[in-house]
Design an enzyme around this catalytic site. Structure first.
Site, mmCIF file in Angstrom:
data_model
loop_
_atom_site.group_PDB
_atom_site.id
_atom_site.type_symbol
_atom_site.label_atom_id
_atom_site.label_comp_id
_atom_site.label_asym_id
_atom_site.label_seq_id
_atom_site.Cartn_x
_atom_site.Cartn_y
_atom_site.Cartn_z
ATOM 1 N N GLY A 551 0.844 -1.178 0.000
ATOM 2 C CA GLY A 551 0.000 0.000 0.000
ATOM 3 C C GLY A 551 0.874 1.220 0.000
ATOM 4 O O GLY A 551 2.091 1.146 -0.146
ATOM 5 N N THR A 556 3.296 -5.926 2.884
ATOM 6 C CA THR A 556 2.992 -7.200 3.517
ATOM 7 C C THR A 556 3.843 -8.286 2.882
ATOM 8 O O THR A 556 3.921 -8.375 1.655
ATOM 9 C CB THR A 556 1.504 -7.544 3.366
ATOM 10 O OG1 THR A 556 0.729 -6.435 3.787
ATOM 11 C CG2 THR A 556 1.138 -8.757 4.200
ATOM 12 N N ASP A 671 -15.988 -3.964 9.235
ATOM 13 C CA ASP A 671 -15.837 -4.255 7.812
ATOM 14 C C ASP A 671 -16.039 -5.746 7.555
ATOM 15 O O ASP A 671 -15.248 -6.395 6.872
ATOM 16 C CB ASP A 671 -14.468 -3.802 7.308
ATOM 17 C CG ASP A 671 -14.437 -3.673 5.773
ATOM 18 O OD1 ASP A 671 -15.525 -3.555 5.165
ATOM 19 O OD2 ASP A 671 -13.336 -3.686 5.197
#
Length: 803
Positions: A551, A556, A671
């Site tokens: 991102g 990650t 979410d």
């Protein structure tokens, strides 16, 4: 695991203390023993009875005989009876009638019978001096046996004496004398021997006898004087052939076949003689019974057809002794005290483990029932195998372990709530300090901040699972500049990073109709390029294997833990602060530690990825989490493909417990959607992506108002109306779960559903061709108003249990 072991051992210690109290204190005498003996009686009654023993015959003096010959029988009738029996050549005769005082007429006739070497009479030892009954005067002392029976505290005969001492003289029981004479008559070489090295163990034919002690099996503080054995009853009914006195005196045609070479016992079978004894087959009662052998036991039992006359009890003992000698039955064994303590501790641990495994009341009750059934089934199996172990004490230990773990779990939940509240307050302070720092160093940036941000203690940076970037939630005005100064901001529309091998292979394909999550964005902030971590092991133990995703401010990785022998795969999230000044990094470290603590608490549930480690290396922050092997539910939610009602209910049942877990800690996921639910390879569902979680303060739960408004975070269609308006509640997650269930049933994504203009509710029922019992539950889950919705996941599970 430690908590389970601790609670189990604590439960066992408590029950053991109760047992010790029962053994050492007169107040606690029989505290558990009475229940243990009741359980023993139940096992005796459940056992299959043995057939009638062909070696024994009882000549009973019935009520008809009493009316015909009188009571007590005079010496003439008794002498005639013995003479008649001897004509049929019985092996042994045992006379269970007192004859210490002559009962004329006919005393000479009876005196002639005492000389027979196969005739045994009785005496009574009694308690203390002068309370016994002497044997017949003309009977040789070696052929006199006592007929005393041992009564437990509840008046039941469960054990018997083989021999006992009184005034330094040893006496043998009538049953033992008769059985020994019979065995020697069959085998002249039959003898008694003590086991080498243990004078208490007697070799009795093919068996070795071991006397009871005061704590054998379920006993506590019992009188263990003399040589006692537990009586293994042959059957609840007549275990031997029974003849009336009149039948013998009238010399019935079948007497020879019935009496020749047999053991014959003579005794009372008339109710008026009041010679009845309670047995394990006797039903319990709370009313005293007139005329019973034990007139005032601590607990009374009402006589039934399963009560035994004294002579029938002696017949049971004789039959048992014969079977022991011939190896047809064995003695009932017992565990030593230390083994019983371990047995009790084991079931305390089982109770704690059951409570740890299942928290839902229905599942907990079922698990407890299975555990208790397993305990009693195992105890009964051991009993059938010849071992009597306690059942009540381990049951109590199991219950204490189960209840103790419930209390411990609730205590831990309260501790975690307090910890989370303290972390929220600490984050409030950190954010206020960060705001002051930015105001001092960058006035233009501070001017873009919402003035209420510093007071919003519950809203802070959320380092999520490795599958999502950090998200800032504050007021609905421009507050994302604060996060931009802390780290690089993601580009508009950036998606979650994959966390599974299947995600890595397929990329970030969005499921049909699932819009991206709503997160605050700052397009004006430039995106900085991140460099890879330095070569070597991260944190001194993690070897990077590949990049899973990136991102604007985080990356990650898939990595291996090189410090564990199996080198398991894990997921590492790397967070890179944009600024490197000491004050900023110190605040970032505090926020990072707080978020890691939240993830550690949530990761204790087996349906949430576990936080394995968090560390700071080269002024960059790393989160290490469990790798979930499997796929997310986007693969299973296909457009226009409808799930069955059973599969949908299974989905709800598997996800509601994990929602109950996080809601108990006042945390909202915010979410919940198919892409954030993983199905592991074993079929279990795992909830991922905790990057948008929110901890609710008590004020936000009890009195939500403008000051508690937050940034709208969530995915359209799945996010509850109040959540998308900035006022999330705990049951906002239940709304999202309900929308997932509706999507599963209808095959239509939530944002494609039409809204009923009259009710304001989603109009999804027409998409199904039939009415389903699950529909009312889904409608209540997805009510527009949160007050009309289910208040908790536990309430939903209760309604599902009623389907």
């Amino acid at each position: 695991m430690r908590s389970t072991l601790g609670v189990g051992l604590g439960a066992a210690a408590a029950v053991t203390a109760v047992k010790i109290l029962g053994e050492l204190s007169w107040v606690g005498m029989g505290l558990l023993s009475g229940w243990e003996l009741d359980a023993y009686d139940l096992m005796v009654r459940l056992r299959s009875p043995l057939p009638i023993d062909p070696r024994l015959v009882v000549v009973g003096i019935t009520e008809t005989d009493v009316a015909r010959y009188g009571w007590p029988l005079n010496d003439a009738v008794l002498g005639e009876t013995l003479a008649t029996l001897q004509d049929y050549e019985p092996q042994v005769i045992g006379l269970d009638l007192y004859r210490n005082i002559p009962q004329p007429p006919g005393s000479d006739r009876l005196a002639d019978q005492w000389a027979a070497d196969n005739l045994f009479g009785i005496l009574e030892l009694g308690e203390g001096q002068g309370n016994g009954v002497d044997p017949p005067p003309l009977l040789p002392p070696e052929r006199a046996g006592f007929n005393d029976l041992i009564l437990d505290q509840d008046g039941v005969v469960r054990r018997f004496l083989v021999f006992a001492q009184k005034q330094k003289k040893t006496y043998y029981s009538l049953a033992w004398q008769v059985a020994y004479a019979y065995l020697q008559g069959r085998d002249p070489e039959f003898t008694l021997e003590n086991e080498a090295g243990d004078s208490n163990r007697i070799a009795w034919g093919r068996s070795v006898l071991q006397p009871l002690d005061r704590r054998s099996g379920g006993y506590q503080r019992e009188d263990d004087r003399g040589y006692q054995l537990l009586l293994d009853y042959r059957s609840p009914n007549a275990a031997v052939t029974v003849l009336s006195l009149a039948t013998v005196l009238e010399r019935g045609p079948e007497l020879e076949a019935q009496l020749r070479h047999k053991i014959v016992l003579i005794g009372n079978l008339a109710p008026s003689t009041k010679d009845l004894f309670f047995t394990p087959y006797t039903g319990t009662s709370f009313a005293p019974v007139e005329g019973m052998a034990n007139p005032d036991p601590p607990r009374t039992r009402r006589p039934a057809n399963t009560d035994f006359y004294g002579v029938m009890v002696h017949a049971q003992i004789v039959s048992y002794l014969l079977d022991l000698a011939q190896g047809d039955r064995g003695t009932l064994g017992f565990w030593p005290e230390w083994a019983e303590v371990l047995w009790i501790a084991l079931w305390g641990g089982v109770g704690a483990a059951v409570s740890r495994r299942w928290s839902h009341p229905g599942a907990l009750l079922a698990g407890a029932g299975l555990a208790v059934g397993g305990l009693w089934g195992l105890q009964y199996g051991l009993f059938l195998g010849g071992v009597w172990v306690p059942g009540v004490a381990p049951s109590l230990s199991l219950g204490l372990g189960l209840g103790g773990m419930v209390v411990y779990r609730n205590y831990r939940i309260e501790q975690e709530k307090q910890q989370l509240a303290q972390q929220a307050q600490a984050q409030e302070v950190s954010i206020a300090l960060l705001q002051q720092l930015l105001q001092h160093q960058s006035p233009s940036l501070a001017a873009s901040l919402d003035p209420t941000l510093a007071a919003d203690g519950a809203e802070s940076f959320r380092f999520g699972s490795p599958s999502s970037d950090i998200t800032l939630r504050g007021s609905s005005q421009g507050d994302s500049g604060l996060l931009a100064s802390f780290s690089q901001w993601p580009e508009q529309g950036s998606d979650d990073s994959p966390t599974t091998l299947s995600d890595l292979a397929e990329g970030e394909t969005q499921s049909l109709g699932e819009p991206p999550a709503v997160t605050p964005m700052t397009p004006s902030q430039p995106r900085a390029k991140q460099s890879p971590p330095k070569a070597g092991l991260l944190g001194g133990r993690y070897q990077i294997q590949s990049v899973l995703g990136a991102g604007g401010f985080a990356m990650t990785y898939l990595a291996q833990d090189c410090h564990r022998p199996s080198r398991p795969i894990c997921v590492i999230k790397r967070l890179c602060p944009l600024r490197q000044d000491p004050k900023f990094l110190a605040l970032a470290q505090r926020l990072f530690d707080d978020e890691a603590s939240i993830l550690e608490i949530l990761g204790k549930h087996d349906q949430i990825p576990q936080l394995l480690a968090h560390f700071n290396q080269d002024n960059e922050f790393y989160l290490v989490q469990e790798f979930i092997a499997g796929h997310d539910l986007r693969k299973e939610f296909k457009l226009q493909q409808q799930w069955s009602e059973a599969a949908t209910i299974d989905l709800l049942r598997k996800l509601l417990p994990v929602l109950a877990f996080i809601h108990d800690r006042q945390i909202i996921h915010r979410d919940l959607k198919p892409s954030n639910v993983m199905r592991r390879e074993d079929g279990k569902l795992v909830l991922i992506d905790f990057g948008t979680v929110k901890h609710l303060l008590p004020s936000e739960v009890q009195d939500p108002g403008p000051e508690t408004k937050t940034m709208a975070v969530g995915t359209p269609g799945y996010g509850a109306p109040e959540q998308m308006a900035g006022y999330p509640q705990l049951n906002s997650d239940l709304y999202a779960l309900g929308m997932m269930a509706i999507q599963a049933l209808t095959g239509v994504p939530p944002h494609h559903l039409k809204v009923d203009p009259h009710r304001g509710e989603l109009n999804w029922r027409p998409l199904l061709d039939r009415s389903l019992p699950l529909m009312p539950i889904l409608e209540r889950l997805t009510h527009f108003n949160s007050s009309d919705r289910y208040a908790s996941a536990a309430a939903v599970l209760r309604d599902l249990d009623r389907l």
